[in-house]
Design an enzyme around this catalytic site. Structure first.
Site, PDB file in Angstrom:
ATOM      1  N   ARG A 170       0.895  -1.086   0.092  1.00  0.00           N
ATOM      2  CA  ARG A 170      -0.064  -0.108   0.001  1.00  0.00           C
ATOM      3  C   ARG A 170       0.908   1.105  -0.058  1.00  0.00           C
ATOM      4  O   ARG A 170       0.625   2.133  -0.768  1.00  0.00           O
ATOM      5  CB  ARG A 170      -0.902   0.010   1.215  1.00  0.00           C
ATOM      6  CG  ARG A 170      -1.865   0.975   1.080  1.00  0.00           C
ATOM      7  CD  ARG A 170      -3.100   1.078   2.185  1.00  0.00           C
ATOM      8  NE  ARG A 170      -3.957   2.196   1.997  1.00  0.00           N
ATOM      9  CZ  ARG A 170      -3.854   3.379   1.575  1.00  0.00           C
ATOM     10  NH1 ARG A 170      -2.655   3.984   1.937  1.00  0.00           N
ATOM     11  NH2 ARG A 170      -4.878   4.112   1.591  1.00  0.00           N
ATOM     12  N   CYS A 171       1.953   1.025   0.712  1.00  0.00           N
ATOM     13  CA  CYS A 171       2.860   2.525   0.980  1.00  0.00           C
ATOM     14  C   CYS A 171       3.615   2.610  -0.534  1.00  0.00           C
ATOM     15  O   CYS A 171       3.850   3.902  -0.800  1.00  0.00           O
ATOM     16  CB  CYS A 171       3.891   2.190   1.854  1.00  0.00           C
ATOM     17  SG  CYS A 171       3.285   2.330   3.635  1.00  0.00           S
ATOM     18  N   MET A 172       3.709   1.548  -1.225  1.00  0.00           N
ATOM     19  CA  MET A 172       4.367   1.704  -2.530  1.00  0.00           C
ATOM     20  C   MET A 172       3.644   2.022  -3.786  1.00  0.00           C
ATOM     21  O   MET A 172       3.877   1.939  -4.861  1.00  0.00           O
ATOM     22  CB  MET A 172       5.418   0.556  -2.762  1.00  0.00           C
ATOM     23  CG  MET A 172       6.573   0.409  -1.834  1.00  0.00           C
ATOM     24  SD  MET A 172       7.603  -0.756  -2.477  1.00  0.00           S
ATOM     25  CE  MET A 172       6.699  -2.142  -1.815  1.00  0.00           C
TER      26      MET A 172
END
Length: 151
Positions: A139-141
């Protein structure tokens, strides 16, 4: 909603410890639940913000604001404190929901991934040897700029 998570390196962003994976299901790292402060934010009179501290537990708050009869918090590591700590470090709660009930996850978080499957979440895994070393989960990426309305 505003979530005031503990200010430590291990909990850098909300999505590293808490992520929506379906309309009524969320992954969560258990150590944030009791120190977690949640606030509702609404537009008040004269364009001022009305900020209210929510005193209920997280499940009750989510049910209230999502207008759901129940929510399911799926613990990172499936409730095992050793697996939870290990998989939290490898972004076990940082799943990328690509549609309701369908997520992309690192394959190294096998306990959390199995817990998701046990809760009828479709898990698409990929190898994360080098990616996880950079300290960020699926999700962060990702940064979806445009999303189709799912309703």
């Amino acid at each position: 909603m505003a979530f005031d998570i503990p200010k430590t390196r291990a909990y850098m962003h909300l999505d590293t410890v808490f992520t929506m994976v379906d309309y009524d299901q969320f992954t969560i790292f258990h150590k944030i639940e009791s120190p977690l402060d949640v606030y509702s934010i609404r537009k008040g009179s004269s364009d001022h913000l009305q900020i209210t501290y929510e005193a209920d537990d997280l499940s009750a708050i989510l049910k209230k604001y999502l207008h759901l009869p129940a929510v399911n918090l799926i613990p990172c590591g499936n409730g095992d404190p050793i697996a939870a700590g290990r998989e939290q470090w490898n972004d076990g709660s940082n799943t990328l929901a690509i549609s309701p009930g369908k997520v992309v996850c690192y394959n190294r978080n096998y306990v959390t991934n199995e817990a998701l499957r046990q809760n009828n979440i479709e898990v698409l895994e990929f190898e994360s040897y080098e990616l996880s070393r950079g300290r960020g989960g699926p999700r962060c990426m990702s940064m979806p700029l445009v999303r189709e309305n799912l309703h």
